[in-house]
Write a protein that holds these residues in place. Structure first.
Motif, PDB file in Angstrom:
ATOM      1  N   ALA A  67       0.808  -1.211   0.000  1.00  0.00           N
ATOM      2  CA  ALA A  67       0.000   0.000   0.000  1.00  0.00           C
ATOM      3  C   ALA A  67       0.845   1.267   0.000  1.00  0.00           C
ATOM      4  CB  ALA A  67      -0.943  -0.004   1.198  1.00  0.00           C
ATOM      5  N   ALA A 202      -0.022   7.779  -5.467  1.00  0.00           N
ATOM      6  CA  ALA A 202       0.139   7.368  -4.075  1.00  0.00           C
ATOM      7  C   ALA A 202      -0.572   6.035  -3.897  1.00  0.00           C
ATOM      8  CB  ALA A 202      -0.462   8.416  -3.149  1.00  0.00           C
ATOM      9  N   GLY A 203      -0.237   5.342  -2.820  1.00  0.00           N
ATOM     10  CA  GLY A 203      -0.969   4.115  -2.503  1.00  0.00           C
ATOM     11  C   GLY A 203      -0.367   2.847  -3.074  1.00  0.00           C
ATOM     12  N   PRO A 230      -1.562  -7.891   2.895  1.00  0.00           N
ATOM     13  CA  PRO A 230      -2.986  -8.182   3.027  1.00  0.00           C
ATOM     14  C   PRO A 230      -3.861  -7.018   2.583  1.00  0.00           C
ATOM     15  CG  PRO A 230      -2.028  -7.738   5.185  1.00  0.00           C
ATOM     16  CD  PRO A 230      -0.893  -7.753   4.196  1.00  0.00           C
ATOM     17  N   GLY A 231      -5.105  -7.330   2.252  1.00  0.00           N
ATOM     18  CA  GLY A 231      -6.061  -6.293   1.861  1.00  0.00           C
ATOM     19  C   GLY A 231      -6.282  -6.276   0.363  1.00  0.00           C
ATOM     20  N   PHE A 232      -7.451  -5.803  -0.022  1.00  0.00           N
ATOM     21  CA  PHE A 232      -7.873  -5.735  -1.417  1.00  0.00           C
ATOM     22  C   PHE A 232      -6.848  -4.956  -2.238  1.00  0.00           C
ATOM     23  CE2 PHE A 232     -10.633  -3.990  -4.824  1.00  0.00           C
ATOM     24  CZ  PHE A 232     -11.209  -5.173  -5.265  1.00  0.00           C
ATOM     25  N   GLU A 233      -6.420  -5.512  -3.354  1.00  0.00           N
ATOM     26  CA  GLU A 233      -5.425  -4.840  -4.182  1.00  0.00           C
ATOM     27  C   GLU A 233      -5.969  -3.512  -4.728  1.00  0.00           C
ATOM     28  OE1 GLU A 233      -6.145  -8.098  -4.748  1.00  0.00           O
ATOM     29  OE2 GLU A 233      -4.265  -9.222  -4.726  1.00  0.00           O
ATOM     30  N   ASN A 234      -5.128  -2.492  -4.678  1.00  0.00           N
ATOM     31  CA  ASN A 234      -5.476  -1.178  -5.226  1.00  0.00           C
ATOM     32  C   ASN A 234      -5.086  -1.197  -6.697  1.00  0.00           C
ATOM     33  OD1 ASN A 234      -5.927   1.483  -5.721  1.00  0.00           O
ATOM     34  ND2 ASN A 234      -4.576   2.248  -4.111  1.00  0.00           N
TER      35      ASN A 234
ATOM     36  N   ALA B  67      -4.894   2.187   4.540  1.00  0.00           N
ATOM     37  CA  ALA B  67      -4.697   1.796   3.139  1.00  0.00           C
ATOM     38  C   ALA B  67      -5.754   0.804   2.661  1.00  0.00           C
ATOM     39  CB  ALA B  67      -3.311   1.192   2.949  1.00  0.00           C
ATOM     40  N   SER B  68      -6.535   0.259   3.584  1.00  0.00           N
ATOM     41  CA  SER B  68      -7.594  -0.682   3.213  1.00  0.00           C
ATOM     42  C   SER B  68      -8.439  -0.975   4.442  1.00  0.00           C
ATOM     43  CB  SER B  68      -7.000  -2.000   2.697  1.00  0.00           C
ATOM     44  OG  SER B  68      -6.288  -2.650   3.726  1.00  0.00           O
ATOM     45  N   THR B  70      -8.985  -3.904   5.444  1.00  0.00           N
ATOM     46  CA  THR B  70      -8.219  -4.958   6.121  1.00  0.00           C
ATOM     47  C   THR B  70      -7.180  -4.350   7.050  1.00  0.00           C
ATOM     48  OG1 THR B  70      -8.580  -6.536   4.331  1.00  0.00           O
ATOM     49  CG2 THR B  70      -6.630  -6.881   5.699  1.00  0.00           C
ATOM     50  N   GLY B 203      -7.968   1.066  -1.906  1.00  0.00           N
ATOM     51  CA  GLY B 203      -6.824   1.733  -1.293  1.00  0.00           C
ATOM     52  C   GLY B 203      -7.164   2.676  -0.155  1.00  0.00           C
ATOM     53  N   GLU B 233       0.010   9.550   2.638  1.00  0.00           N
ATOM     54  CA  GLU B 233      -1.439   9.458   2.453  1.00  0.00           C
ATOM     55  C   GLU B 233      -1.798   9.329   0.968  1.00  0.00           C
ATOM     56  OE1 GLU B 233      -0.104  11.918   4.374  1.00  0.00           O
ATOM     57  OE2 GLU B 233      -1.146  11.908   6.316  1.00  0.00           O
ATOM     58  N   ASN B 234      -2.741   8.453   0.690  1.00  0.00           N
ATOM     59  CA  ASN B 234      -3.240   8.262  -0.674  1.00  0.00           C
ATOM     60  C   ASN B 234      -4.378   9.255  -0.874  1.00  0.00           C
ATOM     61  OD1 ASN B 234      -4.127   7.330  -3.101  1.00  0.00           O
ATOM     62  ND2 ASN B 234      -4.431   5.218  -2.426  1.00  0.00           N
TER      63      ASN B 234
END
Lengths: 459, 459
Positions: A67, A202-203, A230-234, B67-68, B70, B203, B233-234
């Protein structure tokens, strides 16, 4: 207005913007799903990974998207340390790493690990032999940036990687500042990057872990990104990151040569047009787009405001800027002046005209701040004293140094001025002032309040 | 093609797209910097935080962007547990939480913490009295989702929050599935959300921690987002997330009523048009946009492919779908059939026509899979046996249940069929099959290979 702070965050590259827009339409679904939108997302993710891996110089299955560059560093350091727990708990970092590395090191220390910080020279470059000498049997990991984010100094990564490989210690390279310009050479084990540093969005961060490197992700994970992020892909941002990395690389050689000339111009001209200034960072082994200097008798925040008024956006490693009250640990480790610090980092496409204009407004901006702060002009009338004590308690940088500069002429050559100060950066800046002005920094000792810093007038 | 998987990721809301584009121009710089671009970024960040906090129902300084979703959960759980370490190391979660919660719980257990999983009823709803009874003096944290992501069941959050508050145990609410529809009622302590679930971009997650809740972030942090979410920060995505949350809320009441009718239509019609189907999830206390059902004698992956061919994108909690080989822990905890599972989650704007068309293609899709798998048609010729043993070793879901269904007619009423299976979901699905067909599940015992599941024919 000219934005000269690419090392903090580069403006979005046109290719990144275009790819992001396209991927918002094509790549918003979950790449783990089986239906059409999911399969399309998976294809985009795979293609982005291949493009990024090619730019980094690794295999696609060695690279995951995180991220942020910070997350890549935190995950990379914790994972490599845990993977080598059997070898030991010793961590080596350079003193000028990005704060994300030092934060990870602090956590490691808090958990009972041991950390060795390798000092740098006055140019910000790590001494390879010191680094190598720090390697021990129980060293779990060594961390070294490819190039410094504040002064642009390039580190001897390939040389250190070779020794690390020979001794079996994995080397993690924070390549955030250099990935736009080319792959990191040498046998690194773990590599991290950050898309918004190369003109991506960013991100998105990169974490590459070479096959064969023992790596054990810490904390909760899921099935995404090989269990490393981990976490949903951006995904739209990932697509944009990969596309823009490829794009900036295509332009890198030409743009590097152009920007190197512009930063060389700044390096050469600033000391000519501004008095009492120190250009910092290695003059040769440096990134093409970064140049950093510090101005005596100026506070960073005021100077930034003056330059902002003149329509130039730069950053500063001085204390008292933005939300931080301590000076940059990088300038501190280099032992250079931290007051009135300015980092210029040129984004690709910066014009020579803008740089020339910057050099035109800089002297006035510095003069204006110096005038407001009452900086010394000419020499003080000599009083023939052997010894003088200045009480600057409660005064913040750069005031203690300004008072010292005004007072030094009042003692005879060989006489001393003692500055009593409770400002955190006083030692750094008084030392740097002595270095710049040719006086002797004798030492410091605790005072009733704050510290007493003793300076001997030499000239 | 109709996309019916909003619960995985909602298509980008037009407002999110618009805000993202604007913020790419206005909000790409570092909000911690003092120059013009940085100040503009800071304003956007502050405004986004205020908008998000208003939608969540908390103070802006209680909310940070992660970032998510999750990451918000991982950080929220670890931080709340550490903040309450003095109280104890007992963690309560419902059995149907998102896997990110269960992963955090597993890490906590791995570090010597204790975890109590609260069971749910066949509708997927947590029994509030069971939850409350699990609260102990050493309970550091309790976690409960606002509504379930797989079956849409709404949890009794307000009721449990009240008891938690009275006993001084903080309650963390994963509101990922419900934030689009309204704030979470009741006195929660920590709340998390995920922008791409409400039509925002990927994200961005939300982490809200009420003032007064003891919270100690674990791992390395920096000065960003109140020290709770490290890394740059995104911002464009944050701006888009906040703007779209406000937009979906403005449409929420009307859209909820409309989608509730459509999902009610699916709930009612599916059992009429498909034989041997179980609609799962609480029929009343449910989210407006989610409806889930499972079809006997069908494997989820094949059914998804058939529906994909018919241009409908849905997801499944069955085993053998996508990258996972185990059935959804949610369906397992509910004790309902996992084979042939389909989750329909309608994005805002879904038309009645598309839903009607889905109901038209579904029966053929199910029939086609059943035909390929050789599902039972009519009753088997009775053999008058008292007892029958079926060896289904090596056969995967739904084949063991298909063989059982074909064989049950061969034993007399009161007779037993024993299924030998090494498939992980056999017990769940054989139990569910008995429940659906009115037979008795007698029990299971280890066999030479796999397990023996005994079923008594009742009708």
């Amino acid at each position: 207005m000219p934005y000269f702070d690419a090392a903090t965050s580069a403006p979005l590259h046109p290719v990144a913007r275009q790819a992001l827009l396209a991927a918002l339409d094509e790549g918003w679904a979950d790449p783990a799903r089986l239906y059409r939108e999911g399969r399309r997302a998976r294809l985009l993710l795979d293609a982005s990974r291949e493009a990024a891996a090619e730019a980094v110089g690794c295999r696609p299955d060695e690279l995951v998207f995180t991220a942020s560059g910070t997350q890549a560093l935190h995950t990379g350091i914790a994972g490599a340390l845990a993977g080598r727990r059997r070898a030991g708990r010793h961590l080596i970092v350079s003193a000028v790493e990005h704060s994300a590395v030092l934060h990870s090191a602090a956590v490691h220390e808090g958990q009972g690990g041991e950390v060795t910080e390798i000092p740098v020279d006055r140019g910000g470059r790590v001494d390879a032999s010191l680094f190598v000498r720090a390697l021990r049997e129980d060293t779990a990991l060594a961390c070294l940036q490819s190039a410094n984010h504040e002064v642009g100094t390039v580190q001897p990564v390939a040389e250190i990687a070779e020794v690390c490989r020979a001794t079996g210690v994995p080397l993690l390279v924070d390549a955030a500042q250099s990935l736009a310009w080319g792959p990191v050479e040498g046998g690194w084990s773990v590599l991290t990057g950050s898309a918004h540093k190369w003109g991506g969005p960013a991100g998105v961060g990169l974490l590459a872990v070479r096959k064969g490197v023992r790596f054990s992700v810490q904390g909760p994970v899921d099935e995404r990104e090989s269990g490393r992020a981990p976490g949903f892909e951006n995904l739209p941002a990932i697509v944009a990151a990969a596309a823009s990395l490829r794009a900036v690389r295509a332009e890198a050689a030409q743009e590097a040569a152009r920007l190197r000339e512009l930063t060389a111009l700044i390096r050469a001209r600033v000391p000519e047009i501004v008095a009492d200034v120190e250009v910092v960072g290695d003059p040769e082994r440096r990134l093409p787009h970064i140049v950093t200097f510090s101005c005596l008798y100026v506070d960073g925040e005021s100077l930034l405001h003056e330059l902002d008024r003149a329509e130039f956006s730069v950053s500063s490693g001085s204390s008292c800027t933005s939300s931080t009250l301590t000076p940059s640990h990088v300038l501190k480790a280099m032992g250079v002046l931290s007051e009135g610090n300015v980092r210029v980092s040129l984004p690709p496409g910066t014009s020579r005209d803008d740089v020339e204009r910057f050099l035109t407004v800089l002297p006035d901006a510095v003069a204006s701040v110096r005038e407001k702060l009452g900086a010394p002009v000419g020499d003080a009338s000599p009083s023939g004293l052997e010894e003088l004590i200045l009480d600057t308690l409660g005064k913040r940088c750069p005031l203690p140094v300004i008072e010292l500069a005004k007072a030094i002429g009042r003692v005879v050559a060989g006489g001393t001025v003692t500055v009593i100060s409770d400002d955190e950066v006083a030692e750094l800046d008084i030392r740097a002032w002595c270095h710049l002005r040719g006086h002797e920094y004798v030492g410091e000792k605790p005072a009733d309040q704050g510290w007493a810093y003793v300076v001997r007038r030499l000239i």
